[in-house]
Design a protein around this motif. Structure first.
Motif, short mmCIF file in Angstrom:
data_model
loop_
_atom_site.label_atom_id
_atom_site.label_comp_id
_atom_site.label_asym_id
_atom_site.label_seq_id
_atom_site.Cartn_x
_atom_site.Cartn_y
_atom_site.Cartn_z
N ILE A 199 -53.49 16.76 0.58
CA ILE A 199 -52.24 16.20 0.06
C ILE A 199 -51.68 17.07 -1.05
CG2 ILE A 199 -51.26 14.24 -1.20
CD1 ILE A 199 -53.00 12.40 0.36
N SER A 200 -52.56 17.57 -1.91
CA SER A 200 -52.10 18.43 -3.00
C SER A 200 -51.49 19.72 -2.48
CB SER A 200 -53.28 18.75 -3.93
OG SER A 200 -52.88 19.60 -4.99
N GLN A 201 -52.07 20.31 -1.43
CA GLN A 201 -51.52 21.53 -0.85
C GLN A 201 -50.17 21.26 -0.19
OE1 GLN A 201 -54.65 22.80 1.77
NE2 GLN A 201 -55.95 23.58 0.12
N ASP A 202 -50.06 20.15 0.53
CA ASP A 202 -48.78 19.80 1.15
C ASP A 202 -47.72 19.54 0.08
OD1 ASP A 202 -50.01 20.00 3.58
OD2 ASP A 202 -50.32 17.84 3.83
N LEU A 203 -48.11 18.88 -0.99
CA LEU A 203 -47.16 18.59 -2.07
C LEU A 203 -46.73 19.88 -2.76
CD1 LEU A 203 -45.79 16.20 -3.46
CD2 LEU A 203 -47.66 16.18 -5.10
N ASP A 204 -47.65 20.83 -2.91
CA ASP A 204 -47.32 22.10 -3.54
C ASP A 204 -46.33 22.89 -2.68
OD1 ASP A 204 -48.10 24.17 -5.71
OD2 ASP A 204 -48.39 25.27 -3.85
N ALA A 205 -46.54 22.88 -1.37
CA ALA A 205 -45.61 23.58 -0.47
C ALA A 205 -44.23 22.94 -0.51
CB ALA A 205 -46.16 23.58 0.96
N PHE A 206 -44.19 21.62 -0.52
CA PHE A 206 -42.90 20.93 -0.60
C PHE A 206 -42.22 21.20 -1.94
CE2 PHE A 206 -40.40 17.24 -1.91
CZ PHE A 206 -39.48 17.17 -0.88
N ALA A 207 -43.00 21.24 -3.01
CA ALA A 207 -42.44 21.49 -4.34
C ALA A 207 -41.80 22.88 -4.40
CB ALA A 207 -43.53 21.37 -5.40
N HIS A 208 -42.41 23.84 -3.73
CA HIS A 208 -41.83 25.18 -3.70
C HIS A 208 -40.47 25.17 -3.02
CE1 HIS A 208 -41.63 29.57 -3.46
NE2 HIS A 208 -41.34 29.44 -2.17
N ASP A 209 -40.38 24.50 -1.86
CA ASP A 209 -39.10 24.43 -1.15
C ASP A 209 -38.06 23.66 -1.97
OD1 ASP A 209 -40.32 25.78 0.91
OD2 ASP A 209 -40.77 23.97 2.06
N LEU A 210 -38.48 22.59 -2.61
CA LEU A 210 -37.56 21.80 -3.42
C LEU A 210 -37.06 22.60 -4.62
CD1 LEU A 210 -36.20 19.06 -3.91
CD2 LEU A 210 -38.23 18.35 -5.17
N HIS A 211 -37.95 23.37 -5.19
CA HIS A 211 -37.58 24.21 -6.33
C HIS A 211 -36.51 25.23 -5.94
CE1 HIS A 211 -38.46 27.79 -9.04
NE2 HIS A 211 -38.01 26.86 -9.86
N VAL A 212 -36.66 25.82 -4.78
CA VAL A 212 -35.66 26.78 -4.30
C VAL A 212 -34.33 26.09 -4.06
CG1 VAL A 212 -35.08 28.35 -2.41
CG2 VAL A 212 -37.41 28.30 -3.30
N ARG A 213 -34.36 24.92 -3.50
CA ARG A 213 -33.11 24.18 -3.23
C ARG A 213 -32.41 23.82 -4.53
NH1 ARG A 213 -32.81 20.36 1.94
NH2 ARG A 213 -33.81 21.72 3.47
N LEU A 214 -33.16 23.43 -5.53
CA LEU A 214 -32.56 23.07 -6.81
C LEU A 214 -31.92 24.30 -7.47
CD1 LEU A 214 -35.27 20.64 -8.24
CD2 LEU A 214 -32.99 20.03 -7.43
N LEU A 215 -32.57 25.42 -7.39
CA LEU A 215 -32.03 26.64 -8.00
C LEU A 215 -30.73 27.07 -7.32
CD1 LEU A 215 -35.19 28.84 -8.66
CD2 LEU A 215 -33.84 27.54 -10.33
N ASN A 216 -30.62 26.82 -6.03
CA ASN A 216 -29.43 27.22 -5.28
C ASN A 216 -28.41 26.10 -5.15
OD1 ASN A 216 -30.10 30.09 -4.00
ND2 ASN A 216 -31.97 28.86 -3.87
N GLN A 217 -28.62 25.04 -5.89
CA GLN A 217 -27.69 23.93 -5.83
C GLN A 217 -26.38 24.32 -6.51
OE1 GLN A 217 -27.88 21.13 -4.26
NE2 GLN A 217 -26.19 19.97 -5.09
N LYS A 218 -25.28 24.02 -5.85
CA LYS A 218 -23.97 24.30 -6.39
C LYS A 218 -23.43 23.08 -7.12
CE LYS A 218 -23.93 28.37 -4.47
NZ LYS A 218 -24.03 29.61 -5.27
#
Length: 219
Positions: A199-218
């Motif tokens: 679960i921690s590994q899955d959450l870490d992978a999702f957090a990485h994708d979410l972090h990228v989306r937040l940085l590219n949020q307009k």
């Protein structure tokens, strides 16, 4: 083997050992059932939350969709979106104001992940302790029972095999009880620990994708 004889002929220490074994067994299986239910719910909730986030047109829509889902992914999404909004609105009146958005989001996401994963640590210490100590407690009960059995035999003067095998056999049940309690605790600890890491590994992978989306949020 009649376990009732142990409680009938055993002294306070031997009976206490068996009662402690019973209590440890109850705690072990209670933790196993509760943690398995929680892990299953977390996995199902994570799958539903990921699908909701990936299908959302915006971060606001994603945050709204995951509000009704109880899972680590939904909690992380909510906290990350809230941190992003606070930063953009200038609501973070702390030392985080001096951080760039990237570092600020990383700090907030890591903190949210740590807080979320702590809920899966409940009962793990108990399982580890029971798995490590139950065999020794059972062995102590066996040694104590054999000692008193030999004392009683020496006082009665009966040295036949029947007189020795009965009391010693009853005392050896304590060792078997310790193993009976320890083995499920150890197996459950290893299984739950592995599940938590997944679960921690899955959450870490999702957090990485979410972090990228937040940085590219307009805005």
């Amino acid at each position: 083997m009649n376990l009732a004889l142990v409680f009938q002929s055993g002294d306070f220490v031997l009976i206490s050992v068996f009662l402690l074994m019973v209590l440890m067994s109850i705690v072990t299986w209670s933790v196993i059932v509760l943690r398995v239910i929680k892990l299953r719910g977390a996995k199902q909730g994570n799958a539903a939350a990921k699908q909701a986030v990936m299908g959302a047109a915006s971060l606001d829509e994603a945050a709204q969709k995951v509000q009704g889902i109880e899972s680590p992914v939904s909690t992380l999404t909510t906290e990350a979106v809230r941190a992003y909004r606070n930063y953009r609105q200038g609501g973070a009146k702390t030392l985080a104001d001096a951080l760039p958005l990237n570092e600020y989001l990383v700090s907030q996401i890591r903190s949210s992940m740590s807080q979320t994963m702590r809920q899966f640590d409940g009962g793990m210490t108990a399982l580890a302790s029971i798995g490590a100590t139950a065999p020794f407690i059972g062995l102590f009960g066996t040694v104590w029972g054999i000692y008193h059995a030999l004392i009683n035999i020496s006082e009665s003067g009966q040295m036949s095999i029947a007189a020795v095998a009965g009391p010693i056999g009853e005392a050896l049940v304590a060792t078997a009880a310790g193993l009976f309690v320890a083995i499920p605790a150890v197996l459950a600890y290893n299984f739950l620990n592995r599940s938590n890491k997944t679960i921690s590994q899955d959450l870490d992978a999702f957090a990485h994708d979410l972090h990228v989306r937040l940085l590219n949020q307009k805005d």
